[in-house]
Design a protein around this motif. Sequence first.
Motif, mmCIF file in Angstrom:
data_model
loop_
_atom_site.group_PDB
_atom_site.id
_atom_site.type_symbol
_atom_site.label_atom_id
_atom_site.label_comp_id
_atom_site.label_asym_id
_atom_site.label_seq_id
_atom_site.Cartn_x
_atom_site.Cartn_y
_atom_site.Cartn_z
ATOM 1 N N ASP A 148 73.227 83.564 -31.655
ATOM 2 C CA ASP A 148 72.808 82.391 -32.422
ATOM 3 C C ASP A 148 71.474 81.828 -31.971
ATOM 4 O O ASP A 148 70.987 80.843 -32.544
ATOM 5 C CB ASP A 148 73.866 81.278 -32.323
ATOM 6 C CG ASP A 148 75.153 81.635 -33.048
ATOM 7 O OD1 ASP A 148 75.108 82.478 -33.960
ATOM 8 O OD2 ASP A 148 76.214 81.091 -32.693
ATOM 9 N N TYR B 291 81.226 72.466 -32.113
ATOM 10 C CA TYR B 291 82.545 71.950 -31.780
ATOM 11 C C TYR B 291 82.368 71.029 -30.586
ATOM 12 O O TYR B 291 81.932 71.464 -29.519
ATOM 13 C CB TYR B 291 83.536 73.059 -31.446
ATOM 14 C CG TYR B 291 84.864 72.505 -30.955
ATOM 15 C CD1 TYR B 291 85.702 71.813 -31.825
ATOM 16 C CD2 TYR B 291 85.246 72.624 -29.626
ATOM 17 C CE1 TYR B 291 86.899 71.270 -31.389
ATOM 18 C CE2 TYR B 291 86.443 72.085 -29.178
ATOM 19 C CZ TYR B 291 87.268 71.418 -30.063
ATOM 20 O OH TYR B 291 88.445 70.874 -29.621
ATOM 21 N N TYR C 279 84.760 69.037 -35.306
ATOM 22 C CA TYR C 279 83.735 69.975 -35.739
ATOM 23 C C TYR C 279 82.644 69.203 -36.453
ATOM 24 O O TYR C 279 82.924 68.305 -37.244
ATOM 25 C CB TYR C 279 84.330 71.015 -36.691
ATOM 26 C CG TYR C 279 85.377 71.888 -36.060
ATOM 27 C CD1 TYR C 279 85.029 73.054 -35.383
ATOM 28 C CD2 TYR C 279 86.717 71.539 -36.148
ATOM 29 C CE1 TYR C 279 85.998 73.854 -34.792
ATOM 30 C CE2 TYR C 279 87.701 72.329 -35.569
ATOM 31 C CZ TYR C 279 87.330 73.488 -34.894
ATOM 32 O OH TYR C 279 88.286 74.266 -34.322
ATOM 33 N N THR D 155 86.724 78.918 -31.225
ATOM 34 C CA THR D 155 86.204 78.293 -32.445
ATOM 35 C C THR D 155 85.018 79.052 -33.025
ATOM 36 O O THR D 155 84.672 78.868 -34.196
ATOM 37 C CB THR D 155 85.750 76.854 -32.162
ATOM 38 O OG1 THR D 155 84.619 76.876 -31.268
ATOM 39 C CG2 THR D 155 86.877 76.036 -31.554
ATOM 40 N N ASN D 156 84.346 79.879 -32.198
ATOM 41 C CA ASN D 156 83.130 80.597 -32.603
ATOM 42 C C ASN D 156 81.980 79.664 -32.969
ATOM 43 O O ASN D 156 81.045 80.061 -33.666
ATOM 44 C CB ASN D 156 83.404 81.555 -33.766
ATOM 45 C CG ASN D 156 84.255 82.725 -33.338
ATOM 46 O OD1 ASN D 156 84.027 83.315 -32.282
ATOM 47 N ND2 ASN D 156 85.255 83.058 -34.146
ATOM 48 N N LYS D 157 82.026 78.419 -32.502
ATOM 49 C CA LYS D 157 80.950 77.453 -32.721
ATOM 50 C C LYS D 157 80.135 77.283 -31.438
ATOM 51 O O LYS D 157 80.516 77.745 -30.362
ATOM 52 C CB LYS D 157 81.533 76.102 -33.135
ATOM 53 C CG LYS D 157 82.419 76.132 -34.362
ATOM 54 C CD LYS D 157 81.668 76.554 -35.610
ATOM 55 C CE LYS D 157 82.557 76.476 -36.839
ATOM 56 N NZ LYS D 157 81.874 77.014 -38.046
ATOM 57 N N THR D 158 79.006 76.582 -31.542
ATOM 58 C CA THR D 158 78.331 76.090 -30.352
ATOM 59 C C THR D 158 79.198 74.992 -29.753
ATOM 60 O O THR D 158 79.603 74.067 -30.457
ATOM 61 C CB THR D 158 76.941 75.530 -30.695
ATOM 62 O OG1 THR D 158 76.124 76.572 -31.222
ATOM 63 C CG2 THR D 158 76.280 74.940 -29.456
ATOM 64 N N ASN E 137 78.746 69.502 -38.538
ATOM 65 C CA ASN E 137 77.547 70.147 -39.023
ATOM 66 C C ASN E 137 76.423 69.871 -38.029
ATOM 67 O O ASN E 137 76.279 68.743 -37.553
ATOM 68 C CB ASN E 137 77.200 69.568 -40.403
ATOM 69 C CG ASN E 137 75.889 70.089 -40.949
ATOM 70 O OD1 ASN E 137 74.825 69.618 -40.569
ATOM 71 N ND2 ASN E 137 75.981 71.042 -41.847
ATOM 72 N N LYS E 138 75.623 70.882 -37.717
ATOM 73 C CA LYS E 138 74.614 70.713 -36.668
ATOM 74 C C LYS E 138 73.661 69.563 -36.966
ATOM 75 O O LYS E 138 73.332 68.768 -36.073
ATOM 76 C CB LYS E 138 73.822 72.006 -36.470
ATOM 77 C CG LYS E 138 72.868 71.948 -35.279
ATOM 78 C CD LYS E 138 72.097 73.226 -35.098
ATOM 79 C CE LYS E 138 71.005 73.374 -36.122
ATOM 80 N NZ LYS E 138 70.117 74.524 -35.835
ATOM 81 N N ASN F 213 74.001 77.490 -35.320
ATOM 82 C CA ASN F 213 75.449 77.405 -35.497
ATOM 83 C C ASN F 213 75.827 75.928 -35.548
ATOM 84 O O ASN F 213 75.077 75.068 -35.083
ATOM 85 C CB ASN F 213 76.176 78.094 -34.337
ATOM 86 C CG ASN F 213 77.616 78.437 -34.659
ATOM 87 O OD1 ASN F 213 78.144 78.061 -35.710
ATOM 88 N ND2 ASN F 213 78.270 79.147 -33.756
ATOM 89 N N ASP F 214 76.979 75.646 -36.095
ATOM 90 C CA ASP F 214 77.490 74.285 -36.073
ATOM 91 C C ASP F 214 78.199 74.017 -34.750
ATOM 92 O O ASP F 214 78.318 74.907 -33.900
ATOM 93 C CB ASP F 214 78.398 74.034 -37.277
ATOM 94 C CG ASP F 214 77.597 73.942 -38.572
ATOM 95 O OD1 ASP F 214 76.412 73.559 -38.503
ATOM 96 O OD2 ASP F 214 78.148 74.284 -39.633
#
Length: 209
Positions: free
Chosen positions: A152, A177, A126, A97-100, A128-129, A174-175
Amino acid sequence: MKISILILTHKRPELFKRCINSVLKNKPDNVEILVNNDSNDIEEIPGATYYYKQDNNLSNIYNFLMETAQGEYLYFLEDDDYVVLNFWNILLNDIKTNKTLFYNYIPHDGMLEYFNRFNGIIKNNYYNKEDFLQIVQEEHFQISQMCFRKNDINEYMKGNFLDNDWKLFIGINNDIYYNSIPIFIQTIDGKDNISFEKYNTDVRFKGQH
């Protein structure tokens, strides 16, 4: 290098053995494990790189491991944590996902506390942080709940504070997951746990709340 597992251990060699064996089981090739032991009392189990840095400022140890790590993603464990059997399958799938990444855990008081705290409160999705931070509470946070990209990191840890791992988390740029599955077990059988103030015996972290 895709993932770096960063482990801190201090005067708890038996707990450390359980911790590292849990991550070594089925470890993929594109993963490194970095261990810092500041009490010189562990058996070096093959499959990891070992350091023996000592510093009264515990943040310097965390920061050293983060700076040394070669992985794109970083994941922390402390010696009284150990991961679940399907840990690697979950993590390797979710980093796409390339997210946190943010997960649940099974707390020291067992499954009842886990279900009361987490079950159904947050939906797999998913986020938003900023929205996610409205849901997650600081006092429930454990650093091993998140796996984050090294690039990040907005600001490294500073000093000895009970909420340093939380400060690191909110500073990750990062946002999110969120996957509700628990990926590690957090215990207190070492009789010394700075994640829970009532179990903390480290004088550096006393009297902060």
